[in-house]
Design a protein around this motif. Structure first.
Motif, PDB file in Angstrom:
ATOM      1  N   ARG A   1     -29.342  -4.948  -6.146  1.00  0.00           N
ATOM      2  CA  ARG A   1     -29.911  -3.604  -6.318  1.00  0.00           C
ATOM      3  C   ARG A   1     -30.519  -3.112  -5.004  1.00  0.00           C
ATOM      4  NH1 ARG A   1     -31.896   0.035 -10.209  1.00  0.00           N
ATOM      5  NH2 ARG A   1     -32.591   1.846  -9.019  1.00  0.00           N
ATOM      6  N   TYR A   2     -31.232  -3.993  -4.326  1.00  0.00           N
ATOM      7  CA  TYR A   2     -31.808  -3.627  -3.027  1.00  0.00           C
ATOM      8  C   TYR A   2     -30.689  -3.327  -2.032  1.00  0.00           C
ATOM      9  CZ  TYR A   2     -34.989  -3.859   0.996  1.00  0.00           C
ATOM     10  OH  TYR A   2     -35.722  -3.577   2.132  1.00  0.00           O
ATOM     11  N   ALA A   3     -29.622  -4.137  -2.053  1.00  0.00           N
ATOM     12  CA  ALA A   3     -28.494  -3.909  -1.150  1.00  0.00           C
ATOM     13  C   ALA A   3     -27.872  -2.541  -1.393  1.00  0.00           C
ATOM     14  CB  ALA A   3     -27.451  -5.010  -1.333  1.00  0.00           C
ATOM     15  N   GLU A   4     -27.780  -2.123  -2.646  1.00  0.00           N
ATOM     16  CA  GLU A   4     -27.245  -0.797  -2.968  1.00  0.00           C
ATOM     17  C   GLU A   4     -28.120   0.307  -2.387  1.00  0.00           C
ATOM     18  OE1 GLU A   4     -25.075  -1.751  -7.275  1.00  0.00           O
ATOM     19  OE2 GLU A   4     -27.084  -0.886  -7.211  1.00  0.00           O
ATOM     20  N   GLU A   5     -29.439   0.126  -2.474  1.00  0.00           N
ATOM     21  CA  GLU A   5     -30.352   1.139  -1.939  1.00  0.00           C
ATOM     22  C   GLU A   5     -30.263   1.216  -0.416  1.00  0.00           C
ATOM     23  OE1 GLU A   5     -34.233   0.351  -3.478  1.00  0.00           O
ATOM     24  OE2 GLU A   5     -33.704   0.963  -5.514  1.00  0.00           O
ATOM     25  N   VAL A   6     -30.149   0.053   0.225  1.00  0.00           N
ATOM     26  CA  VAL A   6     -29.998   0.030   1.677  1.00  0.00           C
ATOM     27  C   VAL A   6     -28.739   0.785   2.087  1.00  0.00           C
ATOM     28  CG1 VAL A   6     -29.495  -1.464   3.658  1.00  0.00           C
ATOM     29  CG2 VAL A   6     -31.312  -2.095   2.054  1.00  0.00           C
ATOM     30  N   ALA A   7     -27.625   0.479   1.425  1.00  0.00           N
ATOM     31  CA  ALA A   7     -26.364   1.133   1.762  1.00  0.00           C
ATOM     32  C   ALA A   7     -26.441   2.632   1.497  1.00  0.00           C
ATOM     33  CB  ALA A   7     -25.223   0.505   0.974  1.00  0.00           C
ATOM     34  N   ALA A   8     -27.036   3.026   0.363  1.00  0.00           N
ATOM     35  CA  ALA A   8     -27.140   4.443   0.034  1.00  0.00           C
ATOM     36  C   ALA A   8     -27.969   5.190   1.077  1.00  0.00           C
ATOM     37  CB  ALA A   8     -27.753   4.612  -1.351  1.00  0.00           C
ATOM     38  N   LEU A   9     -29.092   4.614   1.485  1.00  0.00           N
ATOM     39  CA  LEU A   9     -29.933   5.261   2.489  1.00  0.00           C
ATOM     40  C   LEU A   9     -29.242   5.303   3.844  1.00  0.00           C
ATOM     41  CD1 LEU A   9     -33.683   4.393   1.891  1.00  0.00           C
ATOM     42  CD2 LEU A   9     -32.770   6.551   2.710  1.00  0.00           C
ATOM     43  N   ASP A  10     -28.413   4.326   4.124  1.00  0.00           N
ATOM     44  CA  ASP A  10     -27.667   4.338   5.380  1.00  0.00           C
ATOM     45  C   ASP A  10     -26.747   5.558   5.433  1.00  0.00           C
ATOM     46  OD1 ASP A  10     -27.126   3.266   7.865  1.00  0.00           O
ATOM     47  OD2 ASP A  10     -25.513   1.974   7.147  1.00  0.00           O
TER      48      ASP A  10
ATOM     49  N   ASN B   1     -20.346  -7.444  -5.861  1.00  0.00           N
ATOM     50  CA  ASN B   1     -19.319  -6.529  -5.356  1.00  0.00           C
ATOM     51  C   ASN B   1     -20.008  -5.237  -4.918  1.00  0.00           C
ATOM     52  OD1 ASN B   1     -16.634  -6.046  -4.771  1.00  0.00           O
ATOM     53  ND2 ASN B   1     -16.192  -5.110  -6.758  1.00  0.00           N
ATOM     54  N   LEU B   2     -20.437  -5.202  -3.674  1.00  0.00           N
ATOM     55  CA  LEU B   2     -21.263  -4.091  -3.187  1.00  0.00           C
ATOM     56  C   LEU B   2     -20.410  -2.873  -2.859  1.00  0.00           C
ATOM     57  CD1 LEU B   2     -24.072  -3.095  -2.315  1.00  0.00           C
ATOM     58  CD2 LEU B   2     -23.562  -3.948  -0.019  1.00  0.00           C
ATOM     59  N   TRP B   3     -20.664  -1.786  -3.570  1.00  0.00           N
ATOM     60  CA  TRP B   3     -20.046  -0.491  -3.293  1.00  0.00           C
ATOM     61  C   TRP B   3     -21.151   0.534  -3.127  1.00  0.00           C
ATOM     62  CZ3 TRP B   3     -14.854   1.192  -3.196  1.00  0.00           C
ATOM     63  CH2 TRP B   3     -13.905   0.192  -3.420  1.00  0.00           C
TER      64      TRP B   3
END
Length: 438
Positions: free
Chosen positions: A110-119, A182-184
């Motif tokens: 979940r944290y990885a998704e937020e990092v990617a989204a903010l990127d 599976n990070l998208w």
């Protein structure tokens, strides 16, 4: 003068509370919410955001948002939310949420998704932190701190793999079981946004930063101990097979600059001392509960390290001496910054320009003089911030997208009754060309 990058970190704290001695034992987790006024709270948050946005206009290199929970230090402390707001209100400056505590997430994915989204929201301007977080944050959110450090390390490894390796993959760890990691989407920046490690000097945190080539953000440590920690970090980098770059070491300081030394002290002393006396304070076991720090770090703290002396007992003269605050005319402030960053070998400085109870106009005055009369001394001729010197990995216009986009690995297709499977982009055109059925 050293060449430095400057990052703005204003506190955004709620200072309308009784004096520390009239409150409960811990400022962080059990200061009553009866003291919170939503009207004043809105002003705190809007001043925080407005002043941070001003940082881009003034030419700071980045904006940094930290995080606290469960008390008046936390009004503008939801760092993911605040950083998203800053990404939307700015165009070019780097933005970083160095506060999110990964252990507050059910899954690192979940944290990885937020990092990617903010990127993507920031168009490749985002960087983020991997702090353990202090004990009160765990208490306030109802999280067991016993395995905080071990759980964080495993979560980091899972998140880094999700950033850098093809998914889906299975993760079967001690704390996390993810059958389909599976990070998208993957982050825009490659291999991932820059990672900062805030640390007061735990050797475990220093080694974690050194081994992974991450940036060490040195916080809340008296100068002699800080310099010792920096040497340890550099030695660990050498052991890991490389020499630490100056930008990998970040100094921090509360800064107040005015027309003269006397004017600067008149403006800031009362606000700064009120912060020391009233915005800190909790029993040692609340800040560092069992299992939250290594036994080696605990021995260091108890033998004269961090928290060896109550912060509220610090005098203004002591704060000036150990550079907890840098205060004076532009010449004095520049000289003290040069001294601090040279001793540390730091290539970056995080500055806090608001003073707890200081009004917004005084913060803006401080920031403006600092940007106009101090920052240029530490930059190449022209004084441009880093974001005005390098090309982002993001595209900014539709024509740039068209020039840079590559053929996809797989085309979107559709199965049509008359033609079979076709490229969906041309299929729509062919369908439109057919005569309408009666």
């Amino acid at each position: 003068m050293n060449k430095l990058e400057f990052y703005l970190n204003n506190g955004g704290k709620y200072s309308f509370i009784p004096r520390r001695e009239n409150l409960s034992k811990s400022i962080f987790i059990n200061t009553s919410t009866k003291y919170f006024d939503p009207i004043r709270g809105q002003r705190v948050i809007e001043d925080f955001l407005d002043n941070m946005v001003l940082g881009e206009q003034l030419g700071f290199d980045g904006l940094l948002v930290l995080e606290q929970h469960g008390g008046p230090n936390a009004v503008a402390g939801q760092s993911i939310v605040m950083t998203t707001a800053l990404a939307a209100r700015t165009k070019n400056i780097r933005v970083g949420a160095v506060g999110p505590i990964m252990n507050t997430y059910l899954s690192p994915m979940r944290y990885a998704e937020e990092v990617a989204a903010l990127d993507y929201v920031s168009r490749g301007r985002y960087f983020f932190g991997m702090p353990v977080g202090i004990g009160p944050n765990y208490h306030a959110l109802g999280i067991d701190p016993t395995h905080a450090r071990e759980r964080l390390r495993e979560g980091h490894d899972l998140m880094k793999k999700a950033f850098t390796e093809e998914g889906p993959f299975e993760w079967d760890g001690k704390f996390f079981k993810v059958p389909y990691a599976n990070l998208w989407p993957k982050p825009l920046q490659k291999p991932h946004p820059e990672i900062w490690v805030p640390a007061v000097g735990s050797k475990d945190s220093l080694k974690f930063a050194a081994d992974n080539h991450y940036t060490y953000l040195a916080i809340l440590v008296p100068l002699p101990i800080l310099l010792r920690n920096i040497k340890t970090f550099r030695d660990m980098c050498e052991e890991a097979g490389y020499t630490a770059d100056p930008t990998q070491i970040v100094a921090t300081a509360t800064v107040h600059v005015a027309e003269t030394d006397k004017q600067a002290q008149l403006e800031v002393e009362a606000h700064f001392m009120s912060m020391l006396q009233n915005s800190f304070g909790s029993p040692f076991h609340d800040s560092f509960p069992p299992g939250h720090v290594t036994s080696q770090s605990l021995r260091g703290m108890l033998s004269g390290g961090y928290r060896a002396k109550e912060i509220s007992e610090t005098t203004f003269a002591e704060a000036l001496a150990d550079r907890s605050i840098i205060c004076g005319s532009p010449d004095t402030v520049a000289e003290q910054i040069e001294e601090l960053t040279s001793a540390m070998g730091a290539g970056r400085l995080v500055v806090n320009c608001d003073g707890w109870t200081a009004p917004a106009w005084l913060t803006r005055k401080n920031m403006t003089i600092f940007a106009e009369e101090v920052m240029p001394r530490f930059r190449a001729p022209g004084g441009k911030p880093i974001w005005d010197q390098s090309k982002s990995q993001a595209w900014n216009t539709t024509s740039e997208y068209g020039a840079r986009v590559e053929e996809p690995l797989a085309r979107p297709t559709v199965r049509l009754a008359d033609t079979g499977v076709v490229d969906i982009r041309t299929a729509h055109i062919e369908e439109l060309r057919k005569p309408l059925e009666p």
